[in-house]
Design a protein around this motif. Structure first.
Motif, PDB file in Angstrom:
ATOM      1  N   GLU A  35       5.869  -9.555 -26.228  1.00 27.60           N
ATOM      2  CA  GLU A  35       5.413  -9.537 -27.626  1.00 27.60           C
ATOM      3  C   GLU A  35       4.353  -8.464 -27.833  1.00 27.60           C
ATOM      4  N   SER A  36       3.429  -8.347 -26.894  1.00 29.32           N
ATOM      5  CA  SER A  36       2.375  -7.332 -27.027  1.00 29.32           C
ATOM      6  C   SER A  36       2.979  -5.932 -27.103  1.00 29.32           C
ATOM      7  N   ASP A  37       3.962  -5.660 -26.242  1.00 29.03           N
ATOM      8  CA  ASP A  37       4.636  -4.350 -26.262  1.00 29.03           C
ATOM      9  C   ASP A  37       5.335  -4.123 -27.607  1.00 29.03           C
ATOM     10  N   ASN A  38       6.085  -5.132 -28.063  1.00 29.52           N
ATOM     11  CA  ASN A  38       6.785  -5.010 -29.348  1.00 29.52           C
ATOM     12  C   ASN A  38       5.816  -4.748 -30.490  1.00 29.52           C
ATOM     13  N   TRP A  39       4.736  -5.505 -30.477  1.00 34.64           N
ATOM     14  CA  TRP A  39       3.743  -5.388 -31.560  1.00 34.64           C
ATOM     15  C   TRP A  39       3.146  -3.986 -31.602  1.00 34.64           C
ATOM     16  N   ALA A  40       2.648  -3.541 -30.449  1.00 37.75           N
ATOM     17  CA  ALA A  40       1.974  -2.237 -30.401  1.00 37.75           C
ATOM     18  C   ALA A  40       2.923  -1.129 -30.845  1.00 37.75           C
ATOM     19  N   ILE A  41       4.124  -1.150 -30.301  1.00 34.56           N
ATOM     20  CA  ILE A  41       5.053  -0.040 -30.519  1.00 34.56           C
ATOM     21  C   ILE A  41       5.608  -0.058 -31.937  1.00 34.56           C
ATOM     22  N   LYS A  42       6.027  -1.224 -32.395  1.00 37.30           N
ATOM     23  CA  LYS A  42       6.638  -1.290 -33.727  1.00 37.30           C
ATOM     24  C   LYS A  42       5.610  -1.036 -34.826  1.00 37.30           C
ATOM     25  N   SER A  43       4.396  -1.560 -34.635  1.00 37.23           N
ATOM     26  CA  SER A  43       3.394  -1.348 -35.677  1.00 37.23           C
ATOM     27  C   SER A  43       2.945   0.102 -35.715  1.00 37.23           C
ATOM     28  N   ALA A  44       2.761   0.704 -34.540  1.00 36.54           N
ATOM     29  CA  ALA A  44       2.326   2.097 -34.523  1.00 36.54           C
ATOM     30  C   ALA A  44       3.399   3.008 -35.112  1.00 36.54           C
ATOM     31  N   ALA A  45       4.662   2.632 -34.924  1.00 33.26           N
ATOM     32  CA  ALA A  45       5.756   3.460 -35.422  1.00 33.26           C
ATOM     33  C   ALA A  45       5.878   3.390 -36.942  1.00 33.26           C
ATOM     34  N   LEU A  61      -6.250  -0.490 -37.573  1.00 36.61           N
ATOM     35  CA  LEU A  61      -5.843  -1.619 -38.411  1.00 36.61           C
ATOM     36  C   LEU A  61      -4.368  -1.908 -38.169  1.00 36.61           C
ATOM     37  N   LEU A  62      -4.130  -2.439 -36.987  1.00 33.80           N
ATOM     38  CA  LEU A  62      -2.763  -2.701 -36.551  1.00 33.80           C
ATOM     39  C   LEU A  62      -2.123  -3.771 -37.427  1.00 33.80           C
ATOM     40  N   PRO A  63      -1.049  -3.441 -38.128  1.00 32.18           N
ATOM     41  CA  PRO A  63      -0.397  -4.486 -38.939  1.00 32.18           C
ATOM     42  C   PRO A  63       0.230  -5.559 -38.048  1.00 32.18           C
ATOM     43  N   PRO A  64       0.263  -6.793 -38.517  1.00 34.37           N
ATOM     44  CA  PRO A  64       0.830  -7.862 -37.689  1.00 34.37           C
ATOM     45  C   PRO A  64       2.327  -7.681 -37.459  1.00 34.37           C
ATOM     46  N   LEU A  65       2.790  -8.257 -36.346  1.00 34.87           N
ATOM     47  CA  LEU A  65       4.229  -8.338 -36.095  1.00 34.87           C
ATOM     48  C   LEU A  65       4.727  -9.686 -36.632  1.00 34.87           C
ATOM     49  N   LEU A  66       3.909 -10.731 -36.402  1.00 35.06           N
ATOM     50  CA  LEU A  66       4.251 -12.076 -36.870  1.00 35.06           C
ATOM     51  C   LEU A  66       3.396 -12.413 -38.087  1.00 35.06           C
ATOM     52  N   HIS A  67       4.042 -12.792 -39.159  1.00 32.83           N
ATOM     53  CA  HIS A  67       3.337 -13.130 -40.396  1.00 32.83           C
ATOM     54  C   HIS A  67       3.282 -14.633 -40.571  1.00 32.83           C
ATOM     55  N   GLY A  68       2.181 -15.116 -41.064  1.00 32.07           N
ATOM     56  CA  GLY A  68       2.024 -16.557 -41.258  1.00 32.07           C
ATOM     57  C   GLY A  68       0.571 -16.884 -41.514  1.00 32.07           C
ATOM     58  N   GLY A  69       0.032 -17.792 -40.695  1.00 32.05           N
ATOM     59  CA  GLY A  69      -1.351 -18.229 -40.871  1.00 32.05           C
ATOM     60  C   GLY A  69      -2.365 -17.167 -40.484  1.00 32.05           C
ATOM     61  N   GLN A 112      -4.437 -17.044 -37.942  1.00 33.01           N
ATOM     62  CA  GLN A 112      -4.892 -17.008 -36.551  1.00 33.01           C
ATOM     63  C   GLN A 112      -5.107 -15.563 -36.082  1.00 33.01           C
ATOM     64  N   GLU A 113      -5.924 -15.420 -35.053  1.00 26.71           N
ATOM     65  CA  GLU A 113      -6.234 -14.094 -34.494  1.00 26.71           C
ATOM     66  C   GLU A 113      -6.665 -13.118 -35.598  1.00 26.71           C
ATOM     67  N   ARG A 114      -7.602 -13.565 -36.400  1.00 22.89           N
ATOM     68  CA  ARG A 114      -8.152 -12.787 -37.512  1.00 22.89           C
ATOM     69  C   ARG A 114      -7.058 -12.222 -38.430  1.00 22.89           C
ATOM     70  N   GLY A 115      -6.046 -13.038 -38.649  1.00 23.24           N
ATOM     71  CA  GLY A 115      -4.979 -12.662 -39.575  1.00 23.24           C
ATOM     72  C   GLY A 115      -3.989 -11.662 -39.012  1.00 23.24           C
ATOM     73  N   ARG A 116      -4.080 -11.376 -37.704  1.00 26.61           N
ATOM     74  CA  ARG A 116      -3.207 -10.349 -37.139  1.00 26.61           C
ATOM     75  C   ARG A 116      -2.043 -10.926 -36.336  1.00 26.61           C
ATOM     76  N   ARG A 117      -2.194 -12.179 -35.913  1.00 27.26           N
ATOM     77  CA  ARG A 117      -1.100 -12.760 -35.131  1.00 27.26           C
ATOM     78  C   ARG A 117      -1.000 -14.229 -35.482  1.00 27.26           C
ATOM     79  N   ALA A 118      -0.058 -14.515 -36.379  1.00 27.57           N
ATOM     80  CA  ALA A 118       0.072 -15.870 -36.882  1.00 27.57           C
ATOM     81  C   ALA A 118       0.730 -16.778 -35.852  1.00 27.57           C
ATOM     82  N   GLY A 119       0.454 -18.051 -35.975  1.00 29.63           N
ATOM     83  CA  GLY A 119       1.028 -19.049 -35.071  1.00 29.63           C
ATOM     84  C   GLY A 119      -0.090 -19.784 -34.365  1.00 29.63           C
ATOM     85  N   THR A 120       0.000 -21.114 -34.302  1.00 28.30           N
ATOM     86  CA  THR A 120      -1.029 -21.907 -33.630  1.00 28.30           C
ATOM     87  C   THR A 120      -1.136 -21.467 -32.174  1.00 28.30           C
ATOM     88  N   GLU A 121      -2.359 -21.236 -31.744  1.00 27.36           N
ATOM     89  CA  GLU A 121      -2.589 -20.645 -30.436  1.00 27.36           C
ATOM     90  C   GLU A 121      -2.190 -21.570 -29.294  1.00 27.36           C
TER      91      GLU A 121
END
Ligand SMILES: *Cc1c(COP(=O)(O)O)cnc(C)c1O
Length: 390
Positions: free
Chosen positions: A74-84, A225-233, A235-244
């Motif tokens: 997930e971390s790889d997907n997030w970094a790469i897709k958001s940066a792209a 200001l990395l946009p989130p990959l997962l949208h929702g609540g 959590q993680e200062r609004g950058r990664r939604a989902g109960t931890e």
């Protein structure tokens, strides 16, 4: 009971005692939701923030630069897709959709890139030499005005090669390009410092160093200001939604703390060297990856006229857990893209074996493998038409 010798620590590791202890409270009475305001919720929240501090300190970052995710993947997907998605990403607003990577990345990176290519991104894959090293001049030449991201792994999971991320980071900085690195095999195994490495984004995963499975980290440098990959609540200062995954996050931090006290992994490296020296006694065997710039635990080989999967099955019969680059999850025996990238012919790449040593292993484990392997190789070769021809 059958003997088990676990030499697949690059695939995953046993949950460390420290990690197990750290999880327990959150698997039992401490089940509160970290977003809740009552005390068991606040305690869970505190556990996450303590873990964040530990993780930040371990890699030379600040706590606000650490984001917990569900995996290294997930971390790889997030970094790469958001940066792209340059247009969405303030730091990248003027960049285009060109990405530079290497030919030996993990599927979490390669398949994220493939997905982006389908959606209009252009990716340059840098080739590697026989040790798995990229050419820095080739990297410089590959950078264009529309390059949004460079993503190159810190250390390779199949052949153990450590890449010069700090140098790559300097080049990225000179050209104003963001650098992401998949450090999943590096963190907890060799020193990792985001400042020294000159990286903007760095991924890692807890289960590769004694933490629980299903927890990852993305480091994102302050100001991105990395946009989130997962949208929702929120959590993680609004950058990664989902109960931890509170227990998992606590385990990751405890495992990392424990792993760092064991560095440098000289005992592991000695066992790795015994495997290398011992198995190179087998005729027509080769050690793969960089001979010096490599992870302490990974002993990677190819054996001519051998089929990797058969070798794994015979090792398994002796209770030895190992892996082979040619073992494909689909069952199709495609040789590893990493072994092809370092220039091995298909038929030799098929005979690969990775033994990854961890801190739980003993000299006895190594002796056992060294005792079993020559017979296994000889037996497989005696049945191999390739061996008769050669
Ligand atoms: C294991 C691994 C991953 C994937 O991490 P998960 O947490 O298992 O998703 C990514 N990159 C490398 C180099 C790995 O070794």
């Amino acid at each position: 009971m059958n003997k088990t010798v676990y030499l697949d620590n690059a695939a995953t590791t046993r949950l460390s005692d420290a990690a197990f202890e750290a999880m327990l409270p959150y698997l039992t009475d401490g089940y509160g939701n970290p977003s809740s305001i009552y005390s068991i919720g606040r305690e869970a929240k505190n556990a996450i923030e303590n873990a964040r501090n530990t993780v930040a300190k371990a890699i030379g970052a600040s706590p606000e630069e650490i984001f917990f995710t569900g995996s290294g993947t997930e971390s790889d997907n997030w970094a790469i897709k958001s940066a792209a998605n340059a247009a969405l990403f303030a730091a990248n607003a003027k960049k285009g959709r060109h990405i530079i990577s290497s030919a030996i990345e993990h599927p979490a990176v390669l398949n994220s890139l493939k997905n982006l290519e389908k959606n209009g991104c252009e990716v340059t894959y840098l080739g590697v030499d026989k040790h798995g090293q990229i050419d820095l001049d080739e990297l410089r030449r590959a950078i264009r005005s529309d390059t949004a991201l460079i993503t190159v792994m810190t250390a390779n999971n199949e052949i153990g090669t450590i890449l010069p991320i700090s140098e790559i980071g300097k080049i990225a900085k000179q050209h104003g390009v963001l650098l992401h690195t998949d450090a999943v095999q590096a963190v907890g195994h060799i020193p990792v410092d985001v400042g020294e490495m000159n990286v903007d984004l760095l991924s890692f995963s807890g289960h590769k160093f004694g933490g629980a499975k299903g927890v990852g980290v993305l480091y994102a440098k302050k100001g991105l200001l990395l946009p989130p990959l997962l949208h929702g609540g929120e959590q993680e200062r609004g950058r990664r939604a989902g109960t931890e995954n509170v227990a998992g996050i606590a385990s990751l931090a405890a495992a990392l703390d424990a792993a760092l006290t064991r560095l440098p992994l000289s005992g592991v490296e000695q066992m790795r060297n015994r495997l290398r020296d011992g198995l190179l006694q087998i005729p027509r065997s080769h050690f793969t990856g960089d001979p010096t710039n490599r992870l302490p635990g990974i002993a990677s080989f190819v054996f001519e006229a051998i089929e990797g999967e058969s070798m794994l099955l015979m090792l398994d019969q002796c209770g030895i857990c190992a892996s082979s680059g040619s073992a494909c999850s689909s069952g199709a025996l495609d040789p590893s893209h990493v072994l092809l990238a370092i220039g091995l012919p298909h038929e030799i790449a098929h005979g690969s074996l990775r033994l990854s040593v961890g801190t739980d292993n003993t000299d006895e484990d190594i002796s056992y493998v060294l005792e079993k392997m020559p017979g296994i190789v000889a037996r497989l070769r005696s049945m191999s038409p390739l061996w008769n021809e050669s």
